[in-house]
Write an enzyme that holds these catalytic residues in place. Structure first.
Site, PDB file in Angstrom:
ATOM      1  N   SER A  75       0.990  -1.113   0.122  1.00 55.71           N
ATOM      2  CA  SER A  75       0.044   0.061  -0.074  1.00 55.71           C
ATOM      3  C   SER A  75       0.867   1.315   0.013  1.00 55.71           C
ATOM      4  O   SER A  75       1.731   1.471   1.032  1.00 55.71           O
ATOM      5  CB  SER A  75      -0.793   0.011   1.158  1.00 55.71           C
ATOM      6  OG  SER A  75      -1.434   1.261   1.477  1.00 55.71           O
ATOM      7  N   HIS A  82      -8.508   1.128  -3.969  1.00 58.27           N
ATOM      8  CA  HIS A  82      -9.547   1.035  -2.962  1.00 58.27           C
ATOM      9  C   HIS A  82     -10.103   2.210  -2.384  1.00 58.27           C
ATOM     10  O   HIS A  82      -9.401   3.183  -2.256  1.00 58.27           O
ATOM     11  CB  HIS A  82      -8.552   0.382  -1.618  1.00 58.27           C
ATOM     12  CG  HIS A  82      -9.258   0.456  -0.380  1.00 58.27           C
ATOM     13  ND1 HIS A  82      -8.786   0.057   0.792  1.00 58.27           N
ATOM     14  CD2 HIS A  82     -10.708   0.018   0.022  1.00 58.27           C
ATOM     15  CE1 HIS A  82      -9.597   0.091   1.660  1.00 58.27           C
ATOM     16  NE2 HIS A  82     -10.691   0.225   1.172  1.00 58.27           N
ATOM     17  N   MET A 136     -12.264   4.586  -0.607  1.00 53.56           N
ATOM     18  CA  MET A 136     -12.737   5.022   0.528  1.00 53.56           C
ATOM     19  C   MET A 136     -13.372   6.335   0.359  1.00 53.56           C
ATOM     20  O   MET A 136     -13.066   7.370   1.143  1.00 53.56           O
ATOM     21  CB  MET A 136     -11.748   4.897   1.722  1.00 53.56           C
ATOM     22  CG  MET A 136     -11.255   3.668   2.175  1.00 53.56           C
ATOM     23  SD  MET A 136      -9.700   3.319   2.975  1.00 53.56           S
ATOM     24  CE  MET A 136      -8.550   3.582   1.890  1.00 53.56           C
ATOM     25  N   ASP A 191      -6.681  -5.940   4.663  1.00 49.54           N
ATOM     26  CA  ASP A 191      -6.131  -4.768   4.656  1.00 49.54           C
ATOM     27  C   ASP A 191      -5.933  -4.356   5.961  1.00 49.54           C
ATOM     28  O   ASP A 191      -7.279  -3.896   6.652  1.00 49.54           O
ATOM     29  CB  ASP A 191      -6.864  -4.059   3.614  1.00 49.54           C
ATOM     30  CG  ASP A 191      -6.302  -2.568   3.529  1.00 49.54           C
ATOM     31  OD1 ASP A 191      -5.085  -2.389   3.877  1.00 49.54           O
ATOM     32  OD2 ASP A 191      -7.229  -1.662   2.724  1.00 49.54           O
TER      33      ASP A 191
HETATM   34  C1  DX5 Z   1      -6.149   1.807   5.501  1.00 47.11           C
HETATM   35  C2  DX5 Z   1      -5.644   1.485   4.120  1.00 47.11           C
HETATM   36  C3  DX5 Z   1      -4.644   0.551   4.136  1.00 47.11           C
HETATM   37  C4  DX5 Z   1      -3.310   0.838   4.912  1.00 47.11           C
HETATM   38  C5  DX5 Z   1      -2.623  -0.255   5.623  1.00 47.11           C
HETATM   39  O1  DX5 Z   1      -7.373   2.457   5.481  1.00 47.11           O
HETATM   40  O2  DX5 Z   1      -6.952   1.023   3.522  1.00 47.11           O
HETATM   41  O3  DX5 Z   1      -4.433   0.070   2.777  1.00 47.11           O
HETATM   42  O4  DX5 Z   1      -2.402   1.702   3.997  1.00 47.11           O
HETATM   43  O5  DX5 Z   1      -1.704   0.245   6.249  1.00 47.11           O
HETATM   44  P1  DX5 Z   1      -0.575  -0.672   7.290  1.00 47.11           P
HETATM   45  O6  DX5 Z   1      -0.469  -1.935   6.442  1.00 47.11           O
HETATM   46  O7  DX5 Z   1       0.408   0.404   7.696  1.00 47.11           O
HETATM   47  O8  DX5 Z   1      -1.808  -1.030   8.420  1.00 47.11           O
HETATM   48 ZN    ZN Z   2      -6.520  -0.128   1.569  1.00 48.18          ZN
END
Ligand code: DX5
Ligand code: ZN
Length: 210
Positions: A7, A65, A67, A169
């Site tokens: 990510s 992704h 959001m 995730d």
């Molecule tokens: C959170 C994101 C993730 C995030 C995960 O809302 O959707 O993709 O980057 O990061 P880590 O692996 O650091 O938890």
């Molecule tokens: Zn994500």
């Protein structure tokens, strides 16, 4: 074999070109591209311009992704910018219409569940999905700790007959990755773990070995 989707939310935004190169050189499977609107989640991340520029530099699967409180108008925007797969949240507005539009554009369609949303929320649409993204933290920020109650949600999706791809995730490390794979996850998103890894190619090999 599990897949790894780094990510870029965890990358240094002053050096996105280097982040893209690190992903390609590591042998990772996808680029996980988190888009946040500051409304669906209390954070704002990147837009389509970054995706388009990254696409010009690297030839990898872009796993977008969204959001967003209403992703529907942005499905076309991110498709045009170069997304290969688009995931929208079941809790967002125009969810079913967004999934239909992702399919109509010929992209891989994913549905995401916040930790508090049960697997049963996808019952009606499950057979139309290519991917389910199980959030293992509350979406919005990297660097959080995985919620262990999500192992059962993955198992439940498999028990409901979902044979497509399950992606997870949030808060994923090599300590919890084997449990996620055992529960039925196919693809692990890693932000912090990937970008802080001293040897990202080794991390990819470890994930592929699961
Ligand atoms: C959170 C994101 C993730 C995030 C995960 O809302 O959707 O993709 O980057 O990061 P880590 O692996 O650091 O938890
Ligand atoms: Zn994500």
């Amino acid at each position: 074999m599990s897949k790894l989707a780094p990510s870029i939310l965890a990358a240094d935004t002053m050096h996105m070109g280097m982040a893209a190169r690190r992903i390609v050189d590591s042998g990772a499977d996808y680029v996980h591209f988190d888009v946040m609107d500051g409304v669906f989640v209390p954070n704002i991340s990147f837009g389509p311009a970054l995706l388009k520029d990254m696409k010009a530099e690297i030839d990898l699967f872009f796993d977008v992704h969204l959001m967003l409180i209403d992703p529907l108008p942005y499905v076309d925007v991110f498709s045009k910018a170069g997304a290969h797969g688009v995931t929208v949240h079941v809790e967002a507005a125009h969810f079913a219409e967004s999934i239909a539009r992702i399919h109509a554009l010929g992209l891989k369609a994913g549905a995401s569940l916040r930790p508090g949303t049960p697997a049963s929320a996808l019952q009606e649409i499950l057979h139309q999905l290519d991917l389910v993204l199980v959030m293992t933290v509350e979406p919005g920020f990297g660097g959080q700790t995985l919620n262990p109650a999500m192992y059962d949600k993955i198992r439940e999706l498999r028990a409901m007959g979902f044979a497509g791809e399950i992606e997870v995730d949030g808060g994923i490390t090599m300590d919890n990755a084997p449990m996620l794979a055992d529960a039925g996850a196919d693809t692990l998103v890693m932000g912090t773990t990937f970008f802080q890894a001293p040897d990202p190619a080794l991390l990819v090999r470890q994930v592929h070995a699961l």
